[in-house]
Design an enzyme around this catalytic site. Structure first.
Site, PDB file in Angstrom:
ATOM      1  N   THR A 191      32.167  54.414  18.282  1.00 37.67           N
ATOM      2  CA  THR A 191      31.356  53.243  18.588  1.00 37.67           C
ATOM      3  C   THR A 191      30.449  53.459  19.799  1.00 37.67           C
ATOM      4  O   THR A 191      30.879  54.046  20.787  1.00 37.67           O
ATOM      5  CB  THR A 191      32.341  52.119  18.980  1.00 37.67           C
ATOM      6  OG1 THR A 191      33.288  51.987  17.948  1.00 37.67           O
ATOM      7  CG2 THR A 191      31.651  50.821  19.274  1.00 37.67           C
ATOM      8  N   THR A 209      28.924  49.363  15.671  1.00 35.83           N
ATOM      9  CA  THR A 209      29.712  50.395  14.985  1.00 35.83           C
ATOM     10  C   THR A 209      29.743  50.156  13.485  1.00 35.83           C
ATOM     11  O   THR A 209      29.532  49.024  13.024  1.00 35.83           O
ATOM     12  CB  THR A 209      31.166  50.387  15.517  1.00 35.83           C
ATOM     13  OG1 THR A 209      31.861  51.513  15.007  1.00 35.83           O
ATOM     14  CG2 THR A 209      31.908  49.132  15.116  1.00 35.83           C
ATOM     15  N   ARG A 219      37.935  44.965   6.681  1.00 40.80           N
ATOM     16  CA  ARG A 219      38.499  45.237   8.019  1.00 40.80           C
ATOM     17  C   ARG A 219      37.405  45.093   9.084  1.00 40.80           C
ATOM     18  O   ARG A 219      36.297  45.565   8.940  1.00 40.80           O
ATOM     19  CB  ARG A 219      39.067  46.647   8.044  1.00 40.80           C
ATOM     20  CG  ARG A 219      39.711  47.061   9.391  1.00 40.80           C
ATOM     21  CD  ARG A 219      38.755  47.820  10.281  1.00 40.80           C
ATOM     22  NE  ARG A 219      39.420  48.377  11.463  1.00 40.80           N
ATOM     23  CZ  ARG A 219      38.770  48.930  12.491  1.00 40.80           C
ATOM     24  NH1 ARG A 219      37.455  48.986  12.484  1.00 40.80           N
ATOM     25  NH2 ARG A 219      39.442  49.406  13.511  1.00 40.80           N
ATOM     26  N   VAL A 220      37.758  44.413  10.163  1.00 41.43           N
ATOM     27  CA  VAL A 220      36.875  44.277  11.320  1.00 41.43           C
ATOM     28  C   VAL A 220      37.623  44.815  12.526  1.00 41.43           C
ATOM     29  O   VAL A 220      38.804  44.511  12.712  1.00 41.43           O
ATOM     30  CB  VAL A 220      36.491  42.789  11.535  1.00 41.43           C
ATOM     31  CG1 VAL A 220      35.752  42.604  12.853  1.00 41.43           C
ATOM     32  CG2 VAL A 220      35.648  42.284  10.364  1.00 41.43           C
ATOM     33  N   GLY A 243      37.244  53.656  20.223  1.00 40.18           N
ATOM     34  CA  GLY A 243      38.563  54.105  19.791  1.00 40.18           C
ATOM     35  C   GLY A 243      39.128  53.164  18.737  1.00 40.18           C
ATOM     36  O   GLY A 243      38.382  52.388  18.123  1.00 40.18           O
TER      37      GLY A 243
HETATM   38  N1  GLY Z   1      36.215  50.740  17.867  1.00 38.27           N
HETATM   39  C1  GLY Z   1      35.644  50.627  16.593  1.00 38.27           C
HETATM   40  C2  GLY Z   1      36.553  50.155  15.572  1.00 38.27           C
HETATM   41  O1  GLY Z   1      37.749  50.338  15.668  1.00 38.27           O
HETATM   42  O2  GLY Z   1      36.069  49.593  14.614  1.00 38.27           O
END
Ligand code: GLY
Length: 329
Positions: A191, A209, A219-220, A243
Site C-alpha cells: 500500500t 491500495t 474483503r476490505v 502490511g
Molecule cells: N494494507 C493493505 C491491505 O491489507 O489491504
C-alpha cells in the site's frame, strides 16, 4: 522496473548520511537509543511515503515547493502509483481478488480533520480522487462498492478495465494452487500511505491500495479505514500503515501512532510502539509484515516495521531519498 527487494538491498548499501546511519544502527539494535533519532534535520515542507515511492513524492513535492496545500500534494502524489500498471498493489495493474476482479480501497484526510473513503471500488483508476470527492461533495465519509462506482461515474470519472495482462496472467497462475498465504514483503501488501506537511504548517494524508492479492471477494483492508490505514490530527501529526490490514485494523494502528506522538513520542518511536502492540497481540507475528510511517507538526518523520525490508521515501528541501526503517525482528 527494479525488483523491490533489489532496490531495498541497494538502498541499504548506499546509505551514508548521518540520519540513515542512525536508522540502520537502530535496525541492527532495535532497543538502542538511536532509534528515537529518526529526524536528524527538520525542514518544511516535507512529504513521506511508504516504500520506495520516490516518484510519488516527486509529484507531491512539485505541489509543495510551489506553496501548494498538503491535501493537493498527497492526492497528486498517490495518483502516480495508482496510474502505474507496473505497480501491482495499487490502482491500475493491481493484483485482483480470487475471482479475478481488481477492487480498490482508498482514503484521504485534510488538515481540518475531514475525511473521505472508498472501499471495494472497481473500474476507477484513481480511487483517491473519488475519496476526496466523497469528503468534499457528500455528507458522508465512506462509500462502498456499487454505490461508490455510481458516485464516481456521476462525478465524471471514467469506467476502465484495471486488470492488466500481467496481473491476469499471475492470477491464472495462482489459480492452479489457489493457496492464500500472504508472503512478507512480497508485493501483495505494499500500500502507499503518504503524509505531507505544507509551507503553511498544515498536514494531510492519503492512502490507497488494491489490497491483499487474491483476497476473498468483498474483503476490505485497513487502507480506507480512517484511523487504521491513515490518520491525521493537524495539532499533532499523521501516520499511515502498510502490511496485513487485518492486523492494523485490530489496533486502529494509525490513530494509535498519532496518539503516541501526542504523548510526546518521536515519530519513529510511536511507530515502533504500535508495531510492538501488534506483535504482542498476535502469536503468529512471524507470518505477516506491518510497517508504519509518521510525520509530526515540526516536520520530524520516521518509520518502523515488524520485519526487515520495509522502508519509506522522504522528500524535503534537504534531501530526497529512501530510508530503510528499523524493525523489531
Ligand atoms: N494494507 C493493505 C491491505 O491489507 O489491504
Amino acid at each position: 522496473m527494479p525488483d523491490r527487494r533489489d532496490f531495498i538491498k541497494k538502498s541499504a548499501m548506499s546509505t551514508t548520511i548521518l540520519g540513515s546511519s542512525l536508522i540502520l544502527e537502530a535496525c541492527a539494535n532495535p532497543g538502542s537509543k538511536e532509534q528515537a533519532l529518526s529526524t536528524p534535520e527538520v525542514s518544511k515542507p516535507v512529504v513521506i511515503a511508504t516504500w520506495n515511492n520516490i516518484k510519488a513524492n516527486d509529484a507531491a513535492w512539485s505541489v509543495l515547493e510551489n506553496n501548494g496545500a498538503a491535501l493537493d500534494a498527497v492526492e497528486a502524489g498517490v495518483k502516480i502509483p495508482e496510474g502505474d500498471p507496473e505497480d501491482r498493489s495499487v490502482g491500475y495493474g493491481g493484483r485482483p481478488d480470487r475471482d479475478g476482479k481488481v477492487t480498490l480501497d482508498a482514503c484521504i484526510m485534510n488538515p481540518e480533520g475531514d475525511c473521505g473513503s472508498v472501499v471495494f471500488l472497481e473500474h476507477i483508476k484513481h480511487p483517491i480522487s473519488v475519496a476526496r470527492k466523497v469528503m468534499e461533495d457528500t455528507p458522508h465519509v465512506m462509500l462502498a462498492g456499487e454505490g461508490a462506482l455510481k458516485f464516481a461515474l456521476e462525478s465524471g470519472f471514467t469506467k476502465e478495465n484495471l486488470l492488466t495482462e500481467a496481473s491476469e496472467k499471475a492470477w491464472q497462475e495462482w489459480l492452479k494452487t489457489a493457496d492464500y498465504k500472504p508472503v512478507i514483503n512480497i508485493e501483495n501488501h505494499d500500500t502507499i500511505g503518504m503524509l505531507a506537511l505544507d509551507d503553511a504548517g498544515d498536514i494531510a494524508g492519503a492512502c490507497t491500495t488494491s489490497g491483499a492479492a487474491y483476497k476473498m471477494r468483498g474483503r476490505v483492508g485497513d487502507s480506507p479505514i480512517i484511523g487504521a490505514g491513515l490518520y491525521v490530527d493537524n495539532e499533532v501529526g499523521g501516520a499511515a500503515a502498510t502490511g496485513l490490514g487485518e492486523k492494523v485494523i485490530k489496533v486502529v494502528g494509525s490513530y494509535l501512532v498519532v496518539e503516541l506522538m501526542r504523548q510526546g513520542n518521536a515519530p519513529a518511536d510511536a511507530c515502533r510502539m504500535a508495531v510492538e502492540r501488534i506483535k504482542n497481540k498476535n502469536p503468529d507475528y512471524r507470518d505477516f509484515q506491518i510497517g508504519f510511517v509518521a510525520l509530526n507538526k515540526k516536520g520530524e518523520y520516521g518509520g518502523f516495521s515488524l520485519h526487515k525490508g520495509f522502508g519509506y521515501a522522504l522528500h524535503n528541501s534537504l534531501e530526497k531519498k529512501y530510508f530503510e526503517a528499523a524493525s523489531l525482528l
